[in-house]
Design an enzyme around this catalytic site. Structure first.
Site, mmCIF file in Angstrom:
data_model
loop_
_atom_site.group_PDB
_atom_site.id
_atom_site.type_symbol
_atom_site.label_atom_id
_atom_site.label_comp_id
_atom_site.label_asym_id
_atom_site.label_seq_id
_atom_site.Cartn_x
_atom_site.Cartn_y
_atom_site.Cartn_z
ATOM 1 N N CYS A 68 77.831 -29.030 -16.009
ATOM 2 C CA CYS A 68 79.031 -29.340 -16.507
ATOM 3 C C CYS A 68 79.714 -30.256 -15.475
ATOM 4 C CB CYS A 68 79.682 -28.329 -17.044
ATOM 5 S SG CYS A 68 80.320 -27.182 -15.614
ATOM 6 N N LYS A 110 77.718 -11.091 -23.437
ATOM 7 C CA LYS A 110 76.777 -11.510 -24.369
ATOM 8 C C LYS A 110 76.080 -12.723 -23.540
ATOM 9 C CE LYS A 110 76.076 -14.524 -27.042
ATOM 10 N NZ LYS A 110 74.947 -15.572 -26.867
ATOM 11 N N GLU A 167 78.572 -35.928 -23.192
ATOM 12 C CA GLU A 167 77.883 -34.870 -22.130
ATOM 13 C C GLU A 167 76.443 -35.139 -22.510
ATOM 14 O OE1 GLU A 167 78.976 -31.187 -19.567
ATOM 15 O OE2 GLU A 167 79.069 -31.271 -21.815
ATOM 16 N N GLU A 172 86.026 -22.536 -19.999
ATOM 17 C CA GLU A 172 85.408 -23.546 -19.071
ATOM 18 C C GLU A 172 84.348 -24.476 -19.829
ATOM 19 O OE1 GLU A 172 83.208 -25.750 -17.038
ATOM 20 O OE2 GLU A 172 82.279 -23.765 -16.122
#
Length: 480
Positions: free
Chosen positions: A286, A178, A386, A252
């Site tokens: 990331c 997806k 973040e 992750e």
């Protein structure tokens, strides 16, 4: 050539969507629609999972020998190698990555993953015999986990798809992918290559859809394992669903990585390294080293050098080969980064380069000004949360012990670096920072080694034999 698509890849062919709704793919540079693709529904997910389930329960793929599966994946790799330039341009068009980065990482790195996993699979202990403590040998088999749901993010779409697709295929799993709605175009080219390589019907299925439909895929009873890359907030929700169902899961997730600049580091070389380590993919990574730790005695020098480096980077059209910083993927992301730049100033940090507003010379597109903050305390939100954009915080430390403490003072533990003239000292620092991947005078990944994070940066590992093992179940067979 039109990039529009009107079908999903299900059961080895192009399938008509259950609904007529479309996803508009908007260029982050021009803010214009560059393509449309169908928007998947839960019915489309059901069809894709049913195809993957049939292929796993009754099809040939899980029952082939590892050598036979390797042969098909090698054919896919060979085809992929010939289309990397096209893949890089598609990704830069759909999500705004600078073409210089796409030609380095968005397409070549996925192909390198395929080749690395092929080498690992050839040496992998799919079945081994061990001496048993009761006197008889024990056969230990590694068998495919089943139907995999793979949900990649938009920032490095092919990179994160391959980290799931290739080990799943080599293990004998079937898979439903997806893709993120921001990057639905690149999987179509990938599907064509898989079909040409001879992957059997139902083994790989691709449905472009939004996040609610993705949640349906995660919770689907026909799925045996979920592999997700994305935000920590989304990862927690997925982990809760998988925990309730005792479904295998690998996550992750986010990062807020620290680059420790020791006083003996070559400052020019460090700045050149941080251009990639901190600002790769326009900061939408990331693993980006967004906390720059400098000693109080060398703090001004590091701030000045970083400011000069960031100010000199070219911002603009991602398809211009000279561009180093492109736009944010979407307007919401542009707004998010702008809010953090404003927040940093409210918290008392000092803008050295950048700040709010559009970069010079640009009047449209989802751009932000690459920004360096000085006088940052590690407790500030800009140092803890973040941001996912080209925003760097320079944080002072007293000594090496203090630098390690600050680096570890984070909910995340995905990556990190240390920059030093003494490799042994760097290795000692690396051993003490709680992060899943670490670099001494560089940041990179080696696909022979595991990748993943400590703490809120995820569960499990990708790449290496460890990443392949995540797609297998262990079976012990006793022979009296």
């Amino acid at each position: 050539m039109s990039l529009d698509r009107n079908a999903f890849f299900i059961d080895g062919d192009w399938a008509t969507p259950a609904d007529a709704d479309l996803i508009e793919v908007v260029s982050p540079h021009t803010e214009e629609v560059v393509a449309t693709v169908p928007e998947g529904t839960t019915a489309d997910i059901d069809a894709a999972v049913a195809a993957a389930r049939r292929a796993f329960d009754h099809g040939p793929w899980p029952r082939l020998s590892p050598e036979e599966r390797i042969e098909v994946v090698q054919a896919f790799s060979n085809l992929y190698a010939g289309r990397m330039g096209e893949m890089a341009e598609i990704i830069s068009t759909e999500m705004g990555a600078p073409l210089s980065f796409s030609n380095l990482a968005q397409a070549p790195a996925p192909w390198m993953q395929i080749e690395a996993f092929l080498g690992i699979a050839r040496a992998f202990p799919w079945e081994e015999s061990r001496p048993g403590v009761l006197g008889s040998p024990v056969v230990v088999r590694r068998e495919p986990v089943g139907v995999v749901a793979a949900i990649p993010p938009w920032n490095v779409p092919q990179f994160t798809i391959m980290s799931k697709l290739v080990p799943a295929l080599l293990s004998g799993c079937t898979i439903v992918i997806k893709p993120a709605p921001e990057t639905p175009l690149d999987p179509y080219l990938m599907a064509e290559l898989l079909q040409e390589a001879g992957v059997p019907e139902g083994v790989v299925n691709i449905v472009t859809a939004g996040r609610e439909v993705g949640a349906h895929l995660v919770a689907h009873p026909g799925v045996d394992k979920v592999a997700f890359t994305g935000s920590t907030a989304a990862g927690r929700k997925i982990a809760a669903v998988c925990g309730e169902q005792l479904k295998r899961v690998s996550l992750e997730l986010g990062g807020k990585s620290a680059a420790i600049v020791l006083d003996d580091a070559d400052l020019a070389a460090t700045m050149e390294g941080l251009k990639f380590a901190s600002l790769m993919n326009s900061g939408q990574a990331c693993v980006a080293q967004t906390r720059i730790l400098a000693s109080r005695s060398n703090y001004a020098n590091v701030v000045d050098a970083l400011a000069e480096t960031v100010a000199g980077m070219q911002v603009g059209d991602p398809l211009d080969p000279a561009t180093e910083i492109g736009p944010m993927v979407a307007q919401r992301q542009q707004e998010r980064v702008e809010k953090y730049i404003a927040l940093g100033q409210e918290e008392g940090a000092r803008v050295v380069v950048g700040g709010n507003g559009m970069p010079d010379g640009l009047s449209s597109g989802w751009y932000v000004r690459p920004t360096v903050f000085a006088d940052v305390d590690n407790g500030m939100r800009i140092a803890q949360e973040e941001i996912f954009g080209p925003v760097l915080s320079v944080i002072p430390y007293d000594d090496v012990e203090d630098a390690i403490r600050i680096a570890n003072d984070s909910d995340y533990g995905l990556a990190g670096t240390v920059w030093t003239g003494d490799a042994e000292s760097g290795l000692e620092v690396a051993r003490r920072v709680r992060a899943g991947t670490y670099g001494v005078n560089t940041y990179t990944m080696d696909f022979a080694a595991p990748f993943g994070g400590y703490k809120s940066s995820g569960i499990g590992r990708e790449f290496g034999p460890e990443g392949l093992a995540h797609y297998t179940e262990l079976k012990s067979i006793y022979q009296p």
